[in-house]
Design an enzyme around this catalytic site. Structure first.
Site, mmCIF file in Angstrom:
data_model
loop_
_atom_site.group_PDB
_atom_site.id
_atom_site.type_symbol
_atom_site.label_atom_id
_atom_site.label_comp_id
_atom_site.label_asym_id
_atom_site.label_seq_id
_atom_site.Cartn_x
_atom_site.Cartn_y
_atom_site.Cartn_z
ATOM 1 N N ASN A 12 -22.826 -0.347 -4.716
ATOM 2 C CA ASN A 12 -22.071 0.566 -3.857
ATOM 3 C C ASN A 12 -20.974 1.180 -4.711
ATOM 4 O O ASN A 12 -19.973 0.537 -4.988
ATOM 5 C CB ASN A 12 -21.483 -0.215 -2.668
ATOM 6 C CG ASN A 12 -20.599 0.664 -1.796
ATOM 7 O OD1 ASN A 12 -20.544 1.880 -1.970
ATOM 8 N ND2 ASN A 12 -19.901 0.034 -0.849
ATOM 9 N N LYS A 14 -18.967 3.480 -3.990
ATOM 10 C CA LYS A 14 -17.813 3.938 -3.202
ATOM 11 C C LYS A 14 -17.413 5.347 -3.678
ATOM 12 O O LYS A 14 -18.291 6.109 -4.084
ATOM 13 C CB LYS A 14 -16.670 2.925 -3.300
ATOM 14 C CG LYS A 14 -17.148 1.505 -2.924
ATOM 15 C CD LYS A 14 -16.059 0.514 -2.749
ATOM 16 C CE LYS A 14 -16.657 -0.838 -2.406
ATOM 17 N NZ LYS A 14 -15.641 -1.869 -2.189
ATOM 18 N N HIS A 98 -19.611 -0.485 6.450
ATOM 19 C CA HIS A 98 -18.823 -1.162 5.419
ATOM 20 C C HIS A 98 -17.415 -1.408 5.980
ATOM 21 O O HIS A 98 -16.893 -0.602 6.743
ATOM 22 C CB HIS A 98 -18.766 -0.295 4.155
ATOM 23 C CG HIS A 98 -18.209 -1.031 2.994
ATOM 24 N ND1 HIS A 98 -16.852 -1.233 2.843
ATOM 25 C CD2 HIS A 98 -18.803 -1.647 1.945
ATOM 26 C CE1 HIS A 98 -16.652 -1.942 1.733
ATOM 27 N NE2 HIS A 98 -17.822 -2.213 1.187
ATOM 28 N N GLU A 100 -14.632 -0.976 4.762
ATOM 29 C CA GLU A 100 -13.688 0.119 4.505
ATOM 30 C C GLU A 100 -13.850 1.202 5.567
ATOM 31 O O GLU A 100 -12.870 1.816 5.990
ATOM 32 C CB GLU A 100 -13.907 0.669 3.089
ATOM 33 C CG GLU A 100 -13.402 -0.315 2.037
ATOM 34 C CD GLU A 100 -14.169 -0.289 0.719
ATOM 35 O OE1 GLU A 100 -14.906 0.668 0.448
ATOM 36 O OE2 GLU A 100 -14.008 -1.266 -0.049
ATOM 37 N N GLU A 170 -20.150 -9.390 3.864
ATOM 38 C CA GLU A 170 -19.074 -9.027 2.943
ATOM 39 C C GLU A 170 -17.740 -9.490 3.536
ATOM 40 O O GLU A 170 -17.129 -8.753 4.339
ATOM 41 C CB GLU A 170 -19.042 -7.515 2.729
ATOM 42 C CG GLU A 170 -20.269 -6.960 2.062
ATOM 43 C CD GLU A 170 -19.942 -5.713 1.229
ATOM 44 O OE1 GLU A 170 -20.278 -5.709 0.046
ATOM 45 O OE2 GLU A 170 -19.337 -4.777 1.770
ATOM 46 N N GLY A 176 -13.103 -6.502 -3.636
ATOM 47 C CA GLY A 176 -12.168 -5.896 -4.581
ATOM 48 C C GLY A 176 -11.013 -6.791 -4.990
ATOM 49 O O GLY A 176 -10.061 -6.328 -5.611
ATOM 50 N N SER A 216 -16.660 -9.147 -4.732
ATOM 51 C CA SER A 216 -16.323 -9.630 -6.078
ATOM 52 C C SER A 216 -17.501 -10.293 -6.810
ATOM 53 O O SER A 216 -17.299 -11.261 -7.547
ATOM 54 C CB SER A 216 -15.112 -10.566 -6.019
ATOM 55 O OG SER A 216 -13.977 -9.863 -5.575
HETATM 56 P P1 13P Z 1 -16.410 -5.504 -4.958
HETATM 57 O O1 13P Z 1 -17.679 -5.947 -5.611
HETATM 58 O O2 13P Z 1 -15.626 -4.515 -5.773
HETATM 59 O O3 13P Z 1 -15.591 -6.656 -4.482
HETATM 60 O O4 13P Z 1 -16.842 -4.679 -3.648
HETATM 61 C C1 13P Z 1 -17.775 -5.233 -2.785
HETATM 62 C C2 13P Z 1 -18.178 -4.196 -1.821
HETATM 63 O O5 13P Z 1 -17.403 -3.727 -1.033
HETATM 64 C C3 13P Z 1 -19.577 -3.732 -1.888
HETATM 65 O O6 13P Z 1 -19.914 -2.978 -0.770
#
Ligand code: 13P
Length: 264
Positions: A12, A14, A98, A100, A170, A176, A216
Site C-alpha cells: 500500500n 498510500k 483503511h 486512515e 491492521e 507506521g 510495521s
Molecule cells: P506500515 O507498514 O507503514 O506500518 O503501514 C501499514 C499499512 O497501513 C498498510 O496498509
C-alpha cells in the site's frame, strides 16, 4: 480438509512517490519478484499511476490494485473514482476501509459495506481493513471492535463472495509506528476473525478466506508473522516503498510457502 490459501503480499503505497519514482519502483519489483511465483504479489499505487502500472506489468505475475473507490456507479460526485473505472484500467484488488480513511475521511462501516458491494459487482477483490486503536486494545475492546467492523462491513454480502475477499487486520497502533503486533497477537486476532466469518458464512468459506496482517511489517519481522497458521500474507505500508524491503518480504513469503509445501 484444510483449504490451501495462497499467500498475498500487498504494498500500500498510500500518498507517496512522484511518477518517475513510481516507474522505477514498479520496474524493480517486476524484475526482483519474478522468481517468487509461490505467492501473490500486489502493488497499490496512487490512482494516477494505476493505468501505467497495469501496462508495465502486463503478462507479469504482479497484481495492481487501488487504495479506495466510491460506491456510486457515476454522477455528480466530484473527485471520486468508481469501481467500473478501476476495473476498466485493469485493477484486480481494491483496499477498502483503511484506518486512515476511517479516521481522516470519516468512512463508516455502512459506507464501506457499499464500497465492498460495488467492488465485488465489478469483479475485483476487496481488501477490507479492520483494526482496533490503542485505546480499544488497552480497554479490552479489541474483539468487540473487530466484530462490529466485520458484521456491519459485510452485512448482506453472500458467503460465496465473502470467501473471495481478503481481510486485512491492521491494528491502528502498529501502523507506521515501527512497532508491529507480536506474532502471537496477530495469530489470536486472525483466528478470531476466521471464527466470526465462519458464523457469518460457513466453515468452508472461512477456511478459504485470506486474512493478511498489516502494521510495521518489514523484511526482518515478516518471517515470524507469516509463519503463523492464520496469517495469509501482509499489507505493507512504509516498507513497500523500498525495493529491497518489499522484495525481501516477498522472498521470505515465497520460501516459507515452498518449505511448507515440501513438508506436506
Ligand atoms: P506500515 O507498514 O507503514 O506500518 O503501514 C501499514 C499499512 O497501513 C498498510 O496498509
Amino acid at each position: 480438509m484444510e483449504a490451501v490459501r495462497r499467500t498475498l503480499i500487498a504494498g500500500n503505497w498510500k500518498m507517496n512517490l512522484l511518477r518517475e519514482e513510481a516507474y522505477v519502483l514498479i520496474g524493480g519489483i517486476l524484475q526482483e519478484s519474478a522468481p517468487y511465483t509461490g505467492v501473490d504479489t500486489l502493488i497499490c499505487p496512487p490512482f494516477l499511476y494505476l493505468e501505467i502500472a497495469v501496462q508495465i506489468t502486463k503478462n507479469a505475475p504482479l497484481f495492481v490494485g487501488a487504495q479506495n473507490l466510491f460506491y456510486e456507479e457515476s454522477g455528480p460526485f466530484t473527485g471520486e473514482i468508481s469501481a467500473a473505472m478501476l476495473r476498466e484500467v485493469g485493477c484486480s484488488h481494491v483496499i477498502i476501509g483503511h484506518s486512515e480513511r476511517r479516521a481522516y475521511f470519516r468512512e463508516s462501516n455502512r459506507e464501506l459495506n457499499r464500497k465492498i458491494s460495488a467492488c465485488l459487482a465489478c469483479g475485483m477483490t476487496p481488501i477490507l481493513c479492520i483494526g482496533e486503536t490503542l485505546e480499544q486494545r488497552t480497554t479490552g475492546a479489541t474483539f468487540e471492535t473487530l466484530n462490529e467492523q466485520l458484521t456491519y462491513g459485510l452485512q448482506g454480502i453472500d458467503g460465496a463472495s465473502v470467501c473471495t475477499m481478503v481481510i486485512a487486520y491492521e491494528p491502528v497502533w502498529a501502523i507506521g509506528t515501527g512497532v508491529s503486533a507480536e506474532s502471537s497477537q496477530a495469530e489470536e486476532v486472525h483466528r478470531f476473525i476466521r471464527d466470526v466469518i465462519a458464523k457469518f458464512t460457513d466453515e468452508e468459506s472461512a477456511q478459504a478466506l485470506r486474512i493478511i496482517y498489516g502494521g510495521s511489517v518489514n523484511s526482518a519481522n515478516a518471517g515470524e508473522l507469516l509463519s503463523c497458521d492464520n496469517v495469509d500474507g501482509a499489507l505493507v505500508g512504509g516498507a513497500s516503498l523500498s525495493l529491497d524491503s518489499f522484495c525481501g518480504i516477498v522472498r521470505t513469503a515465497d520460501s516459507l510457502k515452498k518449505q511448507s509445501a515440501a513438508m506436506s
